[in-house]
Scaffold this motif. Structure first.
Motif, short mmCIF file in Angstrom:
data_model
loop_
_atom_site.label_atom_id
_atom_site.label_comp_id
_atom_site.label_asym_id
_atom_site.label_seq_id
_atom_site.Cartn_x
_atom_site.Cartn_y
_atom_site.Cartn_z
N ARG A 105 8.97 1.38 -6.39
CA ARG A 105 9.38 0.08 -6.92
C ARG A 105 10.11 -0.74 -5.87
O ARG A 105 9.86 -1.92 -5.70
N VAL A 106 11.01 -0.09 -5.13
CA VAL A 106 11.75 -0.80 -4.08
C VAL A 106 10.78 -1.29 -3.00
O VAL A 106 10.87 -2.44 -2.56
N ALA A 107 9.86 -0.43 -2.59
CA ALA A 107 8.88 -0.84 -1.59
C ALA A 107 8.03 -2.01 -2.10
O ALA A 107 7.73 -2.94 -1.36
N ALA A 108 7.66 -1.97 -3.37
CA ALA A 108 6.87 -3.05 -3.96
C ALA A 108 7.67 -4.35 -4.01
O ALA A 108 7.14 -5.43 -3.74
N GLY B 206 0.82 -1.21 0.00
CA GLY B 206 0.00 0.00 0.00
C GLY B 206 0.85 1.25 0.00
O GLY B 206 0.54 2.23 -0.69
N TRP B 207 1.93 1.23 0.76
CA TRP B 207 2.85 2.37 0.80
C TRP B 207 3.51 2.56 -0.57
O TRP B 207 3.69 3.68 -1.03
N SER C 53 3.10 5.99 -2.63
CA SER C 53 4.29 6.80 -2.87
C SER C 53 4.47 7.17 -4.33
O SER C 53 5.51 7.67 -4.73
N GLY C 54 3.49 6.91 -5.14
CA GLY C 54 3.57 7.30 -6.54
C GLY C 54 3.52 6.14 -7.50
O GLY C 54 3.66 6.32 -8.70
#
Length: 128
Positions: free
Chosen positions: A84-87, A70-71, A75-76
């Motif tokens: 992308r890194v968070a995903a 979700g973050w 975050s765009g």
């Protein structure tokens, strides 16, 4: 099929979906590279079974990867470097949880590391 068998199948499906998501983000190797990082949550067992179960469960519940995904979206989106890194971290985390569930390693009860919501693990599998 038993409910535990269904949950193990769900874990396998989750692991495959998370790996596919990472591959779609050109990061198929992230789930493999980060696989053991999520087991650091077991270090809480140094402080006892109650704290250990809490820290382990925090690292192995689906809430964490869901919030991270979700973050990533908030975050765009996945096209933004941070998103992308968070995903990819979310996919790696979900992959880890899915593999653990498929193998029968569930969330821990406070009485013993071997006592999980999917049953007892280890040599005896009796809880004794």
């Amino acid at each position: 099929m038993t409910p535990v068998t269904w949950q193990r199948l769900e874990g396998a499906a989750l692991a495959l979906a998370a790996l596919a998501a990472a591959a779609m983000l050109d990061g198929w190797w992230w789930p493999l590279a980060l696989f053991l990082v999520f087991d650091l949550s077991a270090l809480g067992y140094v402080a006892g079974t109650r704290i250990g179960a809490a820290t382990y469960n925090a690292g192995h519940a689906l809430v964490g990867p869901s919030v991270m995904a979700g973050w990533a979206l908030a975050s765009g989106g996945f096209g933004v470097p941070g998103g992308r890194v968070a995903a990819l971290v979310a996919a790696a985390w979900a992959f880890h949880v899915g593999v653990d569930r498929a193998l029968g390693y569930g969330l821990k009860h406070a009485d013993s590391f071997q006592h999980t919501h999917l049953g007892w693990i280890g040599r005896s599998r009796t809880g004794e």
